[in-house]
Design a protein around this motif. Structure first.
Motif, PDB file in Angstrom:
ATOM      1  N   LEU A 292      40.552  27.809  39.645  1.00  0.00           N
ATOM      2  CA  LEU A 292      39.551  28.870  39.740  1.00  0.00           C
ATOM      3  C   LEU A 292      38.147  28.317  39.529  1.00  0.00           C
ATOM      4  CD1 LEU A 292      41.053  31.877  37.729  1.00  0.00           C
ATOM      5  CD2 LEU A 292      40.990  31.557  40.200  1.00  0.00           C
ATOM      6  N   SER A 293      37.181  28.934  40.189  1.00  0.00           N
ATOM      7  CA  SER A 293      35.782  28.608  39.958  1.00  0.00           C
ATOM      8  C   SER A 293      35.266  29.395  38.755  1.00  0.00           C
ATOM      9  CB  SER A 293      34.946  28.970  41.193  1.00  0.00           C
ATOM     10  OG  SER A 293      34.931  30.387  41.366  1.00  0.00           O
ATOM     11  N   GLU A 294      34.098  28.995  38.248  1.00  0.00           N
ATOM     12  CA  GLU A 294      33.501  29.733  37.139  1.00  0.00           C
ATOM     13  C   GLU A 294      33.192  31.165  37.551  1.00  0.00           C
ATOM     14  OE1 GLU A 294      30.303  28.008  35.001  1.00  0.00           O
ATOM     15  OE2 GLU A 294      31.159  25.982  35.013  1.00  0.00           O
ATOM     16  N   ALA A 295      32.730  31.350  38.782  1.00  0.00           N
ATOM     17  CA  ALA A 295      32.396  32.699  39.250  1.00  0.00           C
ATOM     18  C   ALA A 295      33.630  33.594  39.255  1.00  0.00           C
ATOM     19  CB  ALA A 295      31.784  32.642  40.647  1.00  0.00           C
ATOM     20  N   GLU A 296      34.765  33.035  39.659  1.00  0.00           N
ATOM     21  CA  GLU A 296      35.990  33.829  39.668  1.00  0.00           C
ATOM     22  C   GLU A 296      36.413  34.206  38.248  1.00  0.00           C
ATOM     23  OE1 GLU A 296      38.802  32.655  43.329  1.00  0.00           O
ATOM     24  OE2 GLU A 296      38.104  30.915  42.187  1.00  0.00           O
ATOM     25  N   ILE A 297      36.367  33.256  37.345  1.00  0.00           N
ATOM     26  CA  ILE A 297      36.773  33.549  35.970  1.00  0.00           C
ATOM     27  C   ILE A 297      35.846  34.590  35.350  1.00  0.00           C
ATOM     28  CG2 ILE A 297      37.084  32.610  33.645  1.00  0.00           C
ATOM     29  CD1 ILE A 297      37.949  29.979  34.897  1.00  0.00           C
ATOM     30  N   ARG A 298      34.553  34.424  35.553  1.00  0.00           N
ATOM     31  CA  ARG A 298      33.609  35.399  34.993  1.00  0.00           C
ATOM     32  C   ARG A 298      33.780  36.779  35.641  1.00  0.00           C
ATOM     33  NH1 ARG A 298      29.805  30.805  34.504  1.00  0.00           N
ATOM     34  NH2 ARG A 298      29.558  30.476  32.262  1.00  0.00           N
TER      35      ARG A 298
END
Length: 368
Positions: A292-298
């Protein structure tokens, strides 16, 4: 439909032995499912696909075949057991993966995955952690699958903005005459119109890459090991389509992290359990193991809000339409369901800072 007819349908597939018994499996609300036993003692699942819901059964079966074939190779390459860790379609005797009967009903068969159980509700955080890891691992295994090659078997399934517009149409048409009785619920949803496109906007911007998504990530769609409590196999792949990881995370939280049943009438009992949110988020992100990317996790906490809101919209629209889609078991059942979802949305919004803090703790360890 009698047992003789069902045995005939079962006999249309390449089972190891001759089918000798058929028993209905009463779980599930969409497809008709039966357990078939052949004369060697081996068991199978025979299903009649509900073409009222899944209007493109051929495309649906193509999706399942592509995804399970891909998973089998991935699981085998890492030393796993593809016969247990993903669904196995049984070929029809006349070729292909399904049989069409004289009434144009579509039938399919899977191998039965033995020595597993399913849970209808979260009994402890550890169980929900394991569920999160299972769905996350499912996403990880499919992270390099070309999602755009899959059919969209139910168009706009998780297009929340489109669902909002459908609800506005339902209010205007007011087929059941009930719209005037649910003004508070309608106003609650209308106040959140602007957030309905949150996930789709993120996909368009490239923040949330298109992935293979399950789209029905309820706890009972995982076959689990009764001894270890770990997930064995993800089932019910009918809604596998291209989408965002936020869809799958959000649906799991909506269903599993609620303190009450989906149709609880006493709304004072309905809230989102933060301990279960944290358990699932940890398992889910760990299962994805850096995919996952940071944007997805956030975006995961908002994913939970959006999918819960969307589900409330769908229940309320069906109530106004006269209960034409979801099966009901009492008067006002869909309204009860809608109200629990909207109560969860309100509670999630209050707990957004805590939800964001949970995922922030996991970002450094599990992002690319």
């Amino acid at each position: 439909m009698n047992d003789k007819t069902l045995l005939e349908y079962a006999g249309s597939f390449k089972t190891e032995g001759a089918p000798v018994s058929v028993e209905p499996l009463l779980t599930g609300h969409i497809n008709k499912t039966f357990i078939v036993t052949d004369d060697t003692g081996r068991r199978y699942l025979l299903q009649r696909i509900n073409t009222n819901v899944f209007k493109r059964p051929v495309e649906l079966m193509e999706n399942i075949d592509k995804v399970t074939s891909f998973l089998r190779k991935k699981i085998a390459a890492t030393g796993g057991d593809p016969n247990r860790e993903t669904l196995t379609l049984v070929n029809a005797r006349e070729g292909g993966l399904y049989v069409v009967d004289s009434e144009n009903s579509y039938w399919r068969m899977y191998d039965y995955v033995e020595d597993t159980i399913t849970y209808q509700s979260v009994e402890r955080p550890e169980l929900f952690y394991n569920a999160g890891w299972s769905f996350g691992n499912f996403q990880r295994l499919l992270s390099d699958f070309p999602a755009d090659t899959l059919h969209e078997t139910i168009p706009n399934f998780h297009n929340t903005a489109s669902r909002f517009n459908d609800l506005m149409t339902s209010e205007k048409l007011n087929k059941s005459g009930r719209a005037g009785e649910v003004t508070a619920e309608l106003n609650f949803i209308k106040e959140r119109k602007d957030v309905c496109s949150y996930i789709l906007d993120g996909i368009k911007r490239g923040d949330f890459p298109l992935r293979v998504t399950h789209n029905d990530t309820k706890l009972n769609n995982i076959l689990m090991d009764p001894k270890t409590g770990r997930g064995v196999c993800i089932v019910d792949l009918d809604t596998v389509m291209p989408g965002s990881v936020l869809y799958d995370f959000g649906d799991s939280i909506r269903f599993g992290a609620s303190s009450a049943a989906e149709d609880e009438r006493d709304l004072d009992k309905v809230y989102m359990r933060l301990d279960l949110f944290e358990a699932f988020a940890k398992g889910f992100i760990e299962g994805l193991d850096g995919s996952l990317s940071e944007a997805e996790i956030r975006g995961l906490p908002m994913g939970a809000v959006i999918i819960t809101l969307e589900t409330g919209i769908r229940f309320l629209a069906d109530h106004i339409d006269g209960d034409t889609y979801f099966a009901i078991h009492r008067e006002g059942h869909n309204l009860d369901r809608a109200r629990t979802q909207l109560k969860l949305v309100a509670d999630m919004e209050k707990k957004m800072p805590e939800m964001n803090a949970v995922v922030e703790k996991l970002i450094k360890k599990f992002t690319k």
